[in-house]
Design a protein around this motif. Structure first.
Motif, PDB file in Angstrom:
ATOM      1  N   LEU A  54       0.851  -1.184   0.000  1.00 34.83           N
ATOM      2  CA  LEU A  54       0.000   0.000   0.000  1.00 34.83           C
ATOM      3  C   LEU A  54       0.891   1.240   0.000  1.00 34.83           C
ATOM      4  CD1 LEU A  54      -2.852  -0.775   2.567  1.00 34.83           C
ATOM      5  CD2 LEU A  54      -2.839  -1.110   0.093  1.00 34.83           C
ATOM      6  N   GLU A  55       0.604   2.167  -0.907  1.00 33.10           N
ATOM      7  CA  GLU A  55       1.370   3.409  -0.998  1.00 33.10           C
ATOM      8  C   GLU A  55       0.457   4.533  -0.504  1.00 33.10           C
ATOM      9  OE1 GLU A  55       4.304   2.318  -4.671  1.00 33.10           O
ATOM     10  OE2 GLU A  55       2.252   2.877  -5.174  1.00 33.10           O
ATOM     11  N   ARG A  56       0.769   5.043   0.673  1.00 38.74           N
ATOM     12  CA  ARG A  56      -0.132   5.955   1.355  1.00 38.74           C
ATOM     13  C   ARG A  56       0.162   7.404   1.009  1.00 38.74           C
ATOM     14  NH1 ARG A  56      -3.196   3.097   4.941  1.00 38.74           N
ATOM     15  NH2 ARG A  56      -2.387   1.116   5.733  1.00 38.74           N
ATOM     16  N   GLU A  57      -0.796   8.270   1.365  1.00 38.37           N
ATOM     17  CA  GLU A  57      -0.701   9.680   1.008  1.00 38.37           C
ATOM     18  C   GLU A  57       0.540  10.349   1.578  1.00 38.37           C
ATOM     19  OE1 GLU A  57      -4.277  11.541   2.256  1.00 38.37           O
ATOM     20  OE2 GLU A  57      -5.528  10.598   0.730  1.00 38.37           O
ATOM     21  N   ASP A  58       0.988   9.905   2.758  1.00 43.92           N
ATOM     22  CA  ASP A  58       2.145  10.536   3.391  1.00 43.92           C
ATOM     23  C   ASP A  58       3.472   9.968   2.894  1.00 43.92           C
ATOM     24  OD1 ASP A  58       2.148   8.030   4.524  1.00 43.92           O
ATOM     25  OD2 ASP A  58       1.807   8.709   6.573  1.00 43.92           O
TER      26      ASP A  58
END
Length: 460
Positions: A54-58
């Motif tokens: 998962l590549e998160r917003e932060d």
């Protein structure tokens, strides 16, 4: 109110309608997208063959188990599979090159999962020391026992420069799919949904609930997903206490918890794997009310309280009063857990915790324990001791606590059988559990008597 799932898959925006949000992410990737590099090995989140990132917003890249993640959970996020790794000019990604050059593959079935764990490790900029590599790979199993070259490949990718992830699909609206899957964005909306759907299952990380969809193939009829509710994602720390929102993941909570209670560093490293800790939540572990959950004994020792909220208001109670019986809690049908709070250690207080299981990594506790003691002039002035795996619920050891203050460790060891009459199961007999609990108190005595050996004992 959005009625479709939207996320980014391997840099491309995806919008889905007509597919159940209770479908596992793994099944959707393989059966609907034809991305079969992601494998099913166990359907339990244990083996890591299904690992995606998962590549998160932060900017965080986190390895997760797609076999127990529901499709609805990735709404608004960015997902990368092994097919989405690309190197210069469309060639192999440097992580894939490192795995190949180190001969870090045998039959190849588990390799994509290892590649994705290595990709997340490299993106995190971590050092290739043995403990860190072990932690990064604890959630991936190689049935061919090819770990040495895999560890070598991890050393090659440590510190590898990885391009920033793409921005996920912007998602600010709440989601309601087919009247069965709800993902609110505020506490008020969550409480309205909870009141309207009291029988819905609450989904935080899904590391337990996801098993219904993966292994049992019987997903819940209705789900309320908590991961986007800002009030449940808050972490607060002051001079007196720390408060962790119910939807905060273990990975997110770990820095705050370890700063306040350093003994949790080795303990948390044995709680599942990185894939599990990247999705799993403390609130979910408590709400699940399993007698062998890892965190409740620790939280009992730390004098944790739980904040419960509904449309009628909020109430707080000691965690020990929250557990009402085997898999039963004091949570009302219209309530949710908002947060858990623990007081900091005061001068003169010490805290330790232990977990005993059949294997070191990726295993449920046979016995787990937490201890918070106040010491003065070599005597125990106050004690709080919590055990898991010893009763139908996580439970304080009241007789042990009283004996520690009155008689010291000899009396406390003798008092274990007064507090617990454990069951026998395949993880351990009742006699074994009683003996383990007594031995853990002996270890605690050594920690107190020989503080210089504390770190050495933590490694045993």
């Amino acid at each position: 109110m959005a009625d479709r799932l939207s996320f980014t898959l391997n840099d491309r925006p995806i919008e889905i309608a007509g597919v159940s949000p209770m479908t596992t992410l793994l099944d959707w990737l393989r059966d609907h997208r034809g991305l079969r590099g992601t494998k099913e090995g166990c359907a339990e989140g244990d083996c890591g063959a299904c690992t995606v990132v998962l590549e998160r917003e932060d900017g965080r890249r986190e390895a997760v188990n797609s076999c127990i993640a529901l499709l609805g959970q990735v709404d608004g996020l960015s997902v990368r599979t092994v097919e989405g790794l690309r190197g210069a000019a469309g060639g192999a990604h440097p992580v894939q090159v490192a795995m190949a050059e180190a001969d870090a593959t045998q039959c190849g079935f588990c390799t994509p999962g290892f590649v994705m764990s290595a990709y997340a490790f490299a993106a995190g900029g971590e050092k290739a020391d043995p403990d860190t590599v072990h932690d990064a790979l604890a959630g991936n199993l190689c049935r061919c026992t090819g770990y040495r070259p895999i560890v070598e490949a991890m050393g090659r990718v440590a510190g590898l420069a990885i391009d920033p992830p793409p921005a996920p699909v912007a998602r600010t609206a709440s989601v309601a799919i087919d009247g069965v899957f709800f993902a609110p964005r505020s506490l008020d909306e969550l409480l309205m949904l909870r009141s309207a759907h009291p029988d819905a299952r609450l989904l935080a990380g899904g590391t337990d609930l996801g098993l219904d969809a993966s292994r049992a193939r019987k997903p819940p009829a209705t789900i309320i997903h908590l991961a986007h509710v800002a009030e449940l994602k808050a972490i607060a720390a002051d001079d007196e206490k720390i408060t962790i929102g119910a939807a905060v993941t273990y990975t997110e909570a770990a820095p705050t918890l370890i700063e306040a209670y350093p003994a949790l560093r080795p303990y948390l490293s044995r709680l599942g794997s990185r894939q599990i800790r990247n999705l799993g939540t403390i609130g979910g572990n408590v709400g699940n009310a399993s007698p062998i959950g890892d965190m409740p004994p620790v939280l009992l020792a730390l004098e944790a309280s739980v904040r419960l909220v509904s449309r009628l208001g909020a109430r707080e109670m000691p965690l020990e009063d929250f557990f009402a019986g085997y898999r039963k809690t004091a949570l009302a049908p219209d309530e949710v857990i908002q947060s858990l709070s623990m007081p900091r250690l005061w001068p003169g207080e010490v805290f330790f915790c232990d977990k005993v299981s059949k294997r070191r990594d990726q295993d449920i506790s046979t016995v787990a324990a937490g201890y918070r003691l106040r010491l003065k002039d070599g005597r125990i002035e106050d004690a709080r001791v919590g055990f898991g795996g010893m009763a139908a619920t996580p439970k304080r050891a009241m007789h042990v606590e009283a004996a520690l203050k009155a008689d010291g460790f000899a009396g406390a060891i003798a008092a274990v059988a007064k507090d617990f009459q454990p069951l026998s199961d395949w993880r351990g007999t009742a006699d074994y559990r009683l003996q383990v609990a007594a031995n853990l108190l002996r270890r605690l005595e050594l920690r107190i008597a020989q503080p210089s050996r504390a770190l050495e004992l933590e490694a045993l």
